[in-house]
Enzyme design. Structure first.
Site, PDB file in Angstrom:
ATOM      1  N   LYS A 162      56.001  49.113  52.851  1.00  0.00           N
ATOM      2  CA  LYS A 162      55.160  48.259  53.707  1.00  0.00           C
ATOM      3  C   LYS A 162      55.952  47.727  54.912  1.00  0.00           C
ATOM      4  O   LYS A 162      56.291  46.549  54.988  1.00  0.00           O
ATOM      5  CB  LYS A 162      54.603  47.107  52.899  1.00  0.00           C
ATOM      6  CG  LYS A 162      53.623  47.532  51.839  1.00  0.00           C
ATOM      7  CD  LYS A 162      53.225  46.407  50.943  1.00  0.00           C
ATOM      8  CE  LYS A 162      52.176  45.514  51.487  1.00  0.00           C
ATOM      9  NZ  LYS A 162      50.858  46.104  51.627  1.00  0.00           N
TER      10      LYS A 162
HETATM   11  N1  PMP Z   1      47.910  51.148  51.047  1.00  0.00           N
HETATM   12  C1  PMP Z   1      48.268  50.286  52.010  1.00  0.00           C
HETATM   13  C2  PMP Z   1      48.476  50.795  53.388  1.00  0.00           C
HETATM   14  C3  PMP Z   1      48.429  48.927  51.713  1.00  0.00           C
HETATM   15  O1  PMP Z   1      48.791  48.060  52.673  1.00  0.00           O
HETATM   16  C4  PMP Z   1      48.164  48.476  50.401  1.00  0.00           C
HETATM   17  C5  PMP Z   1      48.266  47.008  50.075  1.00  0.00           C
HETATM   18  N2  PMP Z   1      49.504  46.641  49.629  1.00  0.00           N
HETATM   19  C6  PMP Z   1      47.807  49.416  49.429  1.00  0.00           C
HETATM   20  C7  PMP Z   1      47.688  50.744  49.790  1.00  0.00           C
HETATM   21  C8  PMP Z   1      47.555  49.004  48.016  1.00  0.00           C
HETATM   22  O2  PMP Z   1      48.753  48.688  47.349  1.00  0.00           O
HETATM   23  P1  PMP Z   1      48.786  47.654  46.160  1.00  0.00           P
HETATM   24  O3  PMP Z   1      47.800  48.124  45.168  1.00  0.00           O
HETATM   25  O4  PMP Z   1      50.181  47.725  45.641  1.00  0.00           O
HETATM   26  O5  PMP Z   1      48.437  46.328  46.710  1.00  0.00           O
END
Ligand code: PMP
Length: 322
Positions: free
Chosen positions: A162
Site C-alpha cells: 500500500k
Molecule cells: N486492494 C486495494 C488497492 C486496497 O487498497 C485494499 C484495502 N486495503 C484492498 C485491496 C483490500 O485489502 P484488505 O482486505 O487487506 O483491506
C-alpha cells in the site's frame, strides 16, 4: 469517510514514538513523502461488540506483518515488531475511550526534509484510529464501471504494498467513476485482465465456483480476500480459484463482489450498465457477509485467534470468547 462527530484536534494518536493529541502533530511542508508519495500505509478495522463490551481488532497482527514486509520494498522499517504494534494500536483505542467501530490507519514514510527525489534513512510513522462506519453503501448492491485507467504495474509501483503514491491510480479511477454516476470502479491490468478495485479486491461466482484474480495480477494481497477464501472453502465447501480473469467474465458471472477492510463484503449488482446475475446481491455474497460479521465480532470460536480484544491484556488475545 463519514463525517466526524468528534474533536479531531484532541484525538490521541501515536506519532514519532509518543501518544499525543493530533492537534499537536506537525509535519514539515518539505517532507519527502508529501512530495514524492514515499510512504506505506495500512487499513485495519476494530469492531465494537456490545454483548462483550469490547472492541475487537480484526487480524491486526496479519495487517502489521504485511505492513512491515511491504514497507521493506521502500526501505522502510518500523522500530516495533508486529506484536508491539498491535499493543500500541490497542492503547491508542483505549486512550480515546471509543465505544464504536474504529478504523486504524498506520503510516510509515520517508521524512527527509528538502528537495530531491532520493531518500535516506530518515523515517517516521504514525498510528491514527478514528470512529468509522460503513465505507460504501452496498445494501442494495453496487453499481460500478470498468475504469479507463489501468492498474499500476508491479514493475512501476508495486500494488501489493500500500504505497501512498500508487493511490493516485486509485484516486483517478474513483473520481472518474463517480463523475460518470457510478459508485466505484474496477481496474484492468495493461494486458486487459481484471486486477481489483481502487481500494478492494474482487471476486466472481460462476457455476458455484469462487474466482478471484491471482497475486500476480497487480493486486494488493488483501487480508479480507484471504479471509473470504478461507471461509468459502471451510464453511461453504466452495471450490476456489485464484487465476487471471477476463473482462467479459465480469459480464457473465452469476455474482460479483468486492472485499476489503473498509468495504468488508460489497455485492456488485451492475457493471457498465449490465446487471450482474439477477441484479440483486447474490446468495454467496450474502452468506459470506453473514459469516464475516460473526467472525469479526468475535462470535465464531473457530476464528477467535483472528480477534484481538482491546480491553484485555494481549496475552488473552487468542483466548476464545468468555
Ligand atoms: N486492494 C486495494 C488497492 C486496497 O487498497 C485494499 C484495502 N486495503 C484492498 C485491496 C483490500 O485489502 P484488505 O482486505 O487487506 O483491506
Amino acid at each position: 469517510m463519514p463525517k466526524t462527530q468528534f474533536d479531531l484536534e484532541r484525538l490521541i494518536v501515536y506519532f514519532q514514538g509518543k501518544f499525543r493529541p493530533l492537534g499537536q502533530c506537525r509535519i514539515h511542508p518539505l517532507t519527502h513523502a508529501l512530495h514524492y508519495g514515499t510512504g506505506v500505509f495500512e487499513g485495519i478495522r476494530a469492531y465494537w461488540e456490545e454483548s462483550a463490551e469490547q472492541i475487537i481488532l480484526f487480524r491486526v497482527e496479519d495487517h502489521y506483518r504485511r505492513w512491515r514486509a511491504n514497507a521493506r520494498i521502500l526501505d522502510l522499517e518500523p522500530a516495533l515488531s508486529a506484536r508491539e504494534l498491535c499493543e500500541v494500536t490497542a492503547e491508542v483505542i483505549r486512550r480515546n475511550r471509543f465505544r464504536q467501530d474504529v478504523y486504524v490507519r498506520p503510516l510509515i514514510y520517508h521524512s527527509r526534509v528538502g528537495i530531491g527525489v532520493g531518500y535516506n534513512d530518515e523515517a517516521d510513522f504514525m498510528i491514527v484510529a478514528l470512529p468509522f462506519g460503513g465505507y460504501l453503501d452496498s445494501r442494495q448492491g453496487l453499481r460500478v464501471c470498468v475504469s479507463n485507467w489501468r492498474r499500476v504495474a508491479d514493475n512501476a509501483i508495486p500494488s501489493r504494498a500500500k504505497i501512498c503514491g500508487a493511490y493516485v491510480n486509485s484516486a483517478l479511477a474513483t473520481r472518474e467513476a463517480r463523475r460518470a454516476g457510478f459508485q466505484d470502479a474496477i481496474l484492468l491490468n495493461e494486458s486487459g485482465t481484471v486486477s481489483e478495485g481502487p481500494g478492494f479486491n474482487i471476486f466472481l461466482v460462476r457455476g458455484g465456483r469462487l474466482i478471484t484474480p491471482g497475486v500476480t495480477e497487480n493486486i494488493l494481497e488483501g487480508i479480507t480476500r484471504d479471509t473470504v477464501l478461507q471461509l468459502a472453502a471451510r464453511e461453504m465447501q466452495m471450490q476456489v480459484e485464484e487465476r487471471a480473469v477476463a473482462r467479459s467474465e465480469l459480464y457473465v458471472a452469476d455474482e460479483v463482489f468486492f472485499t476489503g477492510t473498509a468495504v468488508e463484503i460489497g455485492p456488485v449488482v451492475e457493471i457498465d450498465g449490465r446487471s450482474v446475475g439477477h441484479g440483486r446481491p447474490g446468495k454467496v455474497a450474502l452468506e459470506l457477509q453473514r459469516l464475516y460479521k460473526e467472525v469479526v465480532h468475535w462470535l465464531a470460536p473457530a476464528y477467535a485467534s483472528w480477534c484481538y480484544p482491546v480491553f484485555v491484556s494481549s496475552s488473552r488475545q487468542a483466548a476464545t470468547r468468555p
